[in-house]
Enzyme design. Structure first.
Site, PDB file in Angstrom:
ATOM      1  N   ILE A 503       0.814  -1.214   0.000  1.00 37.09           N
ATOM      2  CA  ILE A 503       0.000   0.000   0.000  1.00 37.09           C
ATOM      3  C   ILE A 503       0.845   1.261   0.000  1.00 37.09           C
ATOM      4  O   ILE A 503       0.333   2.363  -0.065  1.00 37.09           O
ATOM      5  CB  ILE A 503      -0.971   0.041   1.212  1.00 37.09           C
ATOM      6  N   GLY A 504       2.157   1.104   0.073  1.00 41.92           N
ATOM      7  CA  GLY A 504       2.990   2.295   0.032  1.00 41.92           C
ATOM      8  C   GLY A 504       4.457   1.928  -0.074  1.00 41.92           C
ATOM      9  O   GLY A 504       4.862   0.838   0.326  1.00 41.92           O
ATOM     10  N   GLY A 507      11.171   5.676   1.737  1.00 45.30           N
ATOM     11  CA  GLY A 507      12.613   5.571   1.843  1.00 45.30           C
ATOM     12  C   GLY A 507      13.026   4.351   2.652  1.00 45.30           C
ATOM     13  O   GLY A 507      14.084   3.761   2.435  1.00 45.30           O
ATOM     14  N   PHE A 508      12.178   3.954   3.550  1.00 45.83           N
ATOM     15  CA  PHE A 508      12.485   2.859   4.454  1.00 45.83           C
ATOM     16  C   PHE A 508      12.266   1.506   3.785  1.00 45.83           C
ATOM     17  O   PHE A 508      12.948   0.543   4.081  1.00 45.83           O
ATOM     18  CB  PHE A 508      11.556   2.999   5.673  1.00 45.83           C
ATOM     19  N   GLY A 509      11.318   1.432   2.894  1.00 49.72           N
ATOM     20  CA  GLY A 509      10.993   0.165   2.238  1.00 49.72           C
ATOM     21  C   GLY A 509       9.525   0.134   1.873  1.00 49.72           C
ATOM     22  O   GLY A 509       8.912   1.179   1.670  1.00 49.72           O
ATOM     23  N   LYS A 510       8.976  -1.071   1.787  1.00 55.16           N
ATOM     24  CA  LYS A 510       7.586  -1.196   1.360  1.00 55.16           C
ATOM     25  C   LYS A 510       6.633  -1.328   2.553  1.00 55.16           C
ATOM     26  O   LYS A 510       7.005  -1.872   3.589  1.00 55.16           O
ATOM     27  CB  LYS A 510       7.420  -2.426   0.481  1.00 55.16           C
ATOM     28  N   VAL A 511       5.432  -0.842   2.371  1.00 58.73           N
ATOM     29  CA  VAL A 511       4.404  -0.996   3.403  1.00 58.73           C
ATOM     30  C   VAL A 511       3.300  -1.894   2.853  1.00 58.73           C
ATOM     31  O   VAL A 511       2.765  -1.638   1.774  1.00 58.73           O
ATOM     32  CB  VAL A 511       3.811   0.366   3.811  1.00 58.73           C
ATOM     33  N   LYS A 525       5.388  -2.520   7.780  1.00 61.43           N
ATOM     34  CA  LYS A 525       6.426  -1.778   7.087  1.00 61.43           C
ATOM     35  C   LYS A 525       7.687  -2.625   7.101  1.00 61.43           C
ATOM     36  O   LYS A 525       8.196  -2.971   8.171  1.00 61.43           O
ATOM     37  CB  LYS A 525       6.636  -0.460   7.833  1.00 61.43           C
ATOM     38  N   ASP A 621       9.924  15.147  11.126  1.00 61.52           N
ATOM     39  CA  ASP A 621       9.471  14.907   9.756  1.00 61.52           C
ATOM     40  C   ASP A 621       7.954  15.080   9.670  1.00 61.52           C
ATOM     41  O   ASP A 621       7.233  14.206   9.203  1.00 61.52           O
ATOM     42  CB  ASP A 621       9.907  13.512   9.299  1.00 61.52           C
TER      43      ASP A 621
END
Ligand SMILES: *[C@@H]1O[C@H](CO)[C@@H](O)[C@H](O)[C@H]1NC(C)=O
Ligand SMILES: *[C@@H]1O[C@H](CO)[C@@H](O)[C@H](O)[C@H]1NC(C)=O
Ligand SMILES: *[C@@H]1O[C@H](CO)[C@@H](O)[C@H](O)[C@H]1NC(C)=O
Ligand SMILES: *[C@@H]1O[C@H](CO)[C@@H](O)[C@H](O)[C@H]1NC(C)=O
Ligand SMILES: *[C@@H]1O[C@H](CO)[C@@H](O)[C@H](O)[C@H]1NC(C)=O
Ligand SMILES: *[C@@H]1O[C@H](CO)[C@@H](O)[C@H](O)[C@H]1NC(C)=O
Ligand SMILES: *[C@@H]1O[C@H](CO)[C@@H](O)[C@H](O)[C@H]1NC(C)=O
Ligand SMILES: *[C@@H]1O[C@H](CO)[C@@H](O)[C@H](O)[C@H]1NC(C)=O
Ligand SMILES: *[C@@H]1O[C@H](CO)[C@@H](O)[C@H](O)[C@H]1NC(C)=O
Length: 839
Positions: A503-504, A507-511, A525, A621
């Site tokens: 679903i997203g 920068g951290f990876g996939k959600v 996440k 952020d």
């Protein structure tokens, strides 16, 4: 004469207000008041203690000794004298069994006054008193003066047994007994740990407590009649180490209970209305501590409740001070006006928990903070010191056993009353417990451990289990709070990281969207091992989210670090990001009220981060993509990977590499690389304009002066023509006053220098106000849609051509959050409103 009438009027008004607003008097469900040994009802102040005969059903004893004495010999002050006139004497083990209609915390008050009756000399009595789970006293004796001992216990069974057991050949006695329900919110589960830098200490809800001292600083004795929970408060003079260093103040009329503040049940006006401050008469710049000393029994932990109410400051942010318990910080740089939603005279209390004491005295000191050196001062209004049960559940160092529950009788007393009240209270209780439960325990610092901790999401049990670490030590349930989830469970929840469930991507990876075995929807996440946001941010996020629990912060459900994975599992936010609802995703347009409520929710979350904890936390952020919406469009702040603990004592900033998102970044932070809460305020200001204008904060496709939303919007705001650039979908739907307030608030957030920006508390307050201004319109019947002369005019299309022309939303969002604990006083909002309308 007119003056006198006016006075009377105001008196009547204030009494009315007092009763209507704040004396939603607590009515205890369980309310046993027994004058032991007495043959008739004893009236003590506004309470009636029933005759001993009525307690016969509750009592099981082999003896029946009702003792009485003449009043004259009793040297007690106050109404309770009459209670000491009679007593019940026990020559063998005896117990009272009280049916409990509402489980939870109860007062147990025991009155003792020894006298000689026939051949029973109570001065030589020696005995223990215990309940099923807790020993209250052991080898107890009372020599001469009357003694009242007060406990509060969380009763979890249907009956409370109070057993009196004479020591070896002696006798036991008691003059009066109270067993009374305590409001559930009086003792919260979480306090601050004194020995651990004011980190949170949880587990107070289950503790048995004994009131050791309850003191009204700078004020007189407060009798049970002047306290909604029938407590007694004593003056502080006898505890002051150096009396001349303190100076008392009294301004009982200045106390303003507010929503979200301490209540009358926490302490009455007579306590909050008086206090001690530093006696700086000789030299106002003198720097010293005012210290009180209290006798305590060593070998126990104590819950110290400090009551404050700033009645000495002339203005906001004037008084910064420190409070110490046994030389450790109990409060550092405390500014009550900020804590109390920018108001003076609002009561506030703080619970700190000591370590196991080894000394027989406990010292409480207050002194000026280094923040305000010009006019050092400090205040304290009230203090409660409560002994906490030891590891075997006892409040006594002696070795008495707990009471035996077998053979309890008389179960039906009060059942009918209880059933009715109980049902009502259960609902209230459930609500309050829900709030309390949300403030879950702080996670123990994660260790390098390869042990596998089973995790089940099917109930609270999974959240409180203790775990054995490979080095063999067992971490107690109270100090350990595990969120760790096995990888297998994560794989199952996400259909083995099904790409179609993504679903997203960040920068951290996939959600991924996921569903746990019990049906709970989650967002998973999964950190990309080569992502630029590395393991440090993974940890920050876990640490932050496991410490901070708030309805406007996204909750962490668990994490997984098996096989070098970096997986975070959150509550699923049905409606996605705020950004998605503003532009580019085809969601229905949000109404102005919905947008305001979302901003208010997010502001609450940030305000909590900044102030809700011993050290401020800076999000770093803040952006519309990090504000998520649940199915009711309630806003929650997410993504704590960059968060940093804020300024501490001697620093005024955190110096760190610049991180954050382009377009939201505080220019001052960028210039000086110094981070304060005010950087979040700046970013939030950008979000406010984004919400108003519904366009990206940076849009390179636009003409140059329009690219940066913050600059563009500030230009129009300064011209006083903000309405020219708002989201066309909002045209004619915003009351000008509401827009003006909103614009001013955003403008202040974007001030060049952090010091000129408001705190999140201020921002929150102003947004609430903007909402009220909007709502007031609806209430007056001047529906914005109908009364367009009042409204902001049509927009010039060329400045708004970047907006998608979605139609107005018809959703009427009702789930407002005025009841939030961290909320701003609604009464202040209303009073402000009245003032401005009256102009
Ligand atoms: C106490 O008893 C008196 C009569 O003795 C009665 O008038 C009064 O209402 C009672 N008060 C309470 C609080 O029950
Ligand atoms: C009762 O006991 C106390 C202490 O043991 C003693 O001092 C006192 O004289 C006794 N009183 C009587 C009336 O015996
Ligand atoms: C209890 O009484 C017995 C005999 O009366 C005596 O031997 C013993 O020392 C007493 N114990 C205590 C703790 O007083
Ligand atoms: C009583 O203790 C239980 C378990 O420790 C806790 O869940 C509950 O909230 C407590 N009740 C009160 C009123 O503190
Ligand atoms: C405050 O202090 C003054 C003098 O120190 C004393 O006379 C007065 O009674 C005190 N007030 C209270 C309410 O204790
Ligand atoms: C306690 O209450 C009584 C009346 O109920 C009042 O006269 C008295 O002033 C109060 N005392 C304090 C300390 O508020
Ligand atoms: C006040 O007490 C604290 C704790 O004991 C101590 O650290 C501090 O230096 C004291 N301040 C002054 C001015 O004596
Ligand atoms: C108080 O007693 C309970 C058991 O009744 C125990 O779980 C808890 O840890 C005790 N508190 C302390 C501070 O030891
Ligand atoms: C509890 O009661 C039972 C039966 O009445 C008895 O056998 C037992 O010894 C009692 N235990 C204690 C600790 O008093």
């Amino acid at each position: 004469m007119g003056c006198r009438k006016l006075c009377l009027f105001f008196c009547a008004l204030s009494i009315f207000c007092f009763h209507v607003c704040f004396s939603a008097n607590f009515v205890p469900v369980d309310n046993y008041l027994i004058d032991c040994g007495s043959s008739s009802v004893t009236v003590v102040g506004n309470r009636n203690f029933s005759a001993d005969s009525s307690s016969k059903k509750l009592l099981s004893t082999q003896q029946d000794v009702l003792a009485s004495t003449s009043l004259k010999s009793i040297t007690s002050s106050g109404d309770s004298t009459t209670l000491y006139q009679t007593a019940r004497v026990f020559t063998g083990s005896s117990k009272y069994t009280f049916p409990i209609n509402q489980k939870g915390r109860h007062w147990i008050r025991l009155y003792f006054y020894p006298f000689t009756y026939q051949n029973h000399n109570m001065s030589s009595a020696k005995f223990s008193v215990a309940t099923q789970n807790n020993v209250l006293v052991s080898d107890f004796s009372v020599q001469k003066d009357p003694v009242m001992k007060e406990y509060s216990l969380n009763v979890s069974s249907n009956s409370l047994v109070i057993a009196f057991t004479p020591s070896n050949g002696s006798i036991a006695f008691v003059n009066a007994i109270e067993v009374v329900s305590v409001p559930v919110e009086l003792i919260a589960d979480v306090g601050l740990s004194l020995s651990n830098g004011l980190s949170s200490y949880s587990g107070l809800a289950g503790q048995a407590l004994e009131t050791v001292w309850r003191v009204n600083m700078g004020g007189p004795d407060v009798s049970p009649d002047n306290d909604t929970l029938s407590r007694t408060w004593v003056p502080d003079l006898n505890f002051l180490k150096e009396k001349n260093l303190a100076s008392n103040f009294s301004k009982v009329g200045g106390v303003q209970y507010a929503s979200g503040s301490a209540t009358q049940n926490d302490a009455p006006v007579a306590v909050y209305g008086t206090g001690q401050e530093m006696n700086s008469q000789s030299d106002p710049r003198l720097n010293f501590n005012v210290t009180w000393e209290f006798q305590v029994e060593p070998g126990f932990q104590y819950l110290v409740r400090l009551h404050f109410c700033d009645l000495v400051s002339q203005g906001l942010n004037e008084l910064y001070f420190n409070v110490y318990v046994d030389s450790l910080y109990a409060a550092k740089d405390l500014d009550l006006s900020t804590l109390n939603q920018n108001a003076l005279g609002v009561p506030y209390y703080r619970d700190v928990v000591t370590a196991l004491t080894s000394s027989n005295s406990l010292r409480v000191s207050m002194g000026p903070s280094s923040i305000n050196k010009d006019y050092p001062n400090a205040i304290l209004n009230g203090l409660e010191i409560m002994k906490m049960n030891n590891s075997v559940g006892s409040l006594s160092a002696g070795t008495a056993a707990v009471a035996n529950n077998s053979g309890s009788n008389s179960k039906n007393v009060g059942v009918i009353v209880g059933a009715v009240l109980g049902a009502v209270c259960a609902v209230v209780l459930a609500g309050l417990l829900f709030v309390l439960c949300r403030r879950r325990r702080r996670m123990a610092r994660r260790r390098q451990s390869k042990s596998w901790i089973p995790f089940s999401i099917n109930g609270t049990a999974s959240h409180t289990m203790g775990s054995k670490y490979s080095n063999g030590t067992t971490i107690s349930a109270a100090s350990n709070f595990e969120y760790r989830v096995p990888l297998a469970a994560v794989q199952e929840a996400t259909n083995n990281f099904d790409e179609s469930w993504v679903i997203g991507i960040g920068g951290f990876g996939k959600v991924y969207k996921g569903e746990l075995s019990d049906g709970t929807k989650v967002a998973v996440k999964r950190g990309n091992p080569r992502s630029q946001q590395g393991i440090a941010e993974f940890r920050t996020e876990i640490e932050m989210l496991s410490q901070f629990r708030h309805r406007h912060l996204v909750s962490l459900i668990g994490y997984c670090d098996e096989r070098n994975e970096m997986i975070l599992i959150y509550e699923y936010m049905e409606k996605g990001t705020l950004k998605g609802h503003l532009y580019g995703s085809g969601f229905p347009t949000l109404s102005w009220k919905e947008r305001l409520e979302i901003c208010i929710g997010a502001a609450r979350g940030l305000h909590y981060l900044h102030t809700g904890y011993a050290k401020a936390v800076i999000h770093r952020d803040v952006k519309s993509a990090n504000i998520l919406l649940d199915e009711n469009l309630m806003a929650k702040v997410a993504d704590f990977g960059l968060s940093k603990t804020g300024p501490e004592l001697d620093q005024t900033h955190v110096s760190t590499a610049v991180k954050g998102s382009f377009g939201y970044l505080d220019p001052e932070y960028f210039r000086r690389q110094q981070l304060t809460e005010k950087s979040d305020v700046y970013s939030f200001g950008v979000v406010l304009f984004e919400v108003l204008c519904a366009r990206p904060v940076i849009d390179p496709s636009l003409p140059r002066e329009m690219v940066n939303l913050a600059e563009w919007a500030m230009k129009w705001q300064k011209k006083g023509q903000l309405e020219e650039i708002i989201d066309p979908a909002l045209a004619n739907k915003i009351r000008p006053e509401s827009l003006r307030k909103f614009g001013e608030t955003a403008e202040k957030c974007l001030a060049d220098f952090g010091v000129d920006r408001p705190s999140m508390g201020d921002v929150l307050w102003n947004l609430e106000y903007a909402l009220q201004l909007q709502e007031a319109a609806a209430a007056e019947g001047s529906d914005p849609q109908e009364n367009s002369t009042n409204m902001i005019g049509e927009l010039s299309p060329q400045v708004n051509n970047f907006n998608n022309d979605a139609s107005a939303s018809a959703i009427n969002f009702e789930g407002t959050s005025v009841d939030d604990l961290s909320g701003v006083s609604m009464s202040r909002v209303f009073s402000q409103l009245v003032k401005s309308e009256g102009r």
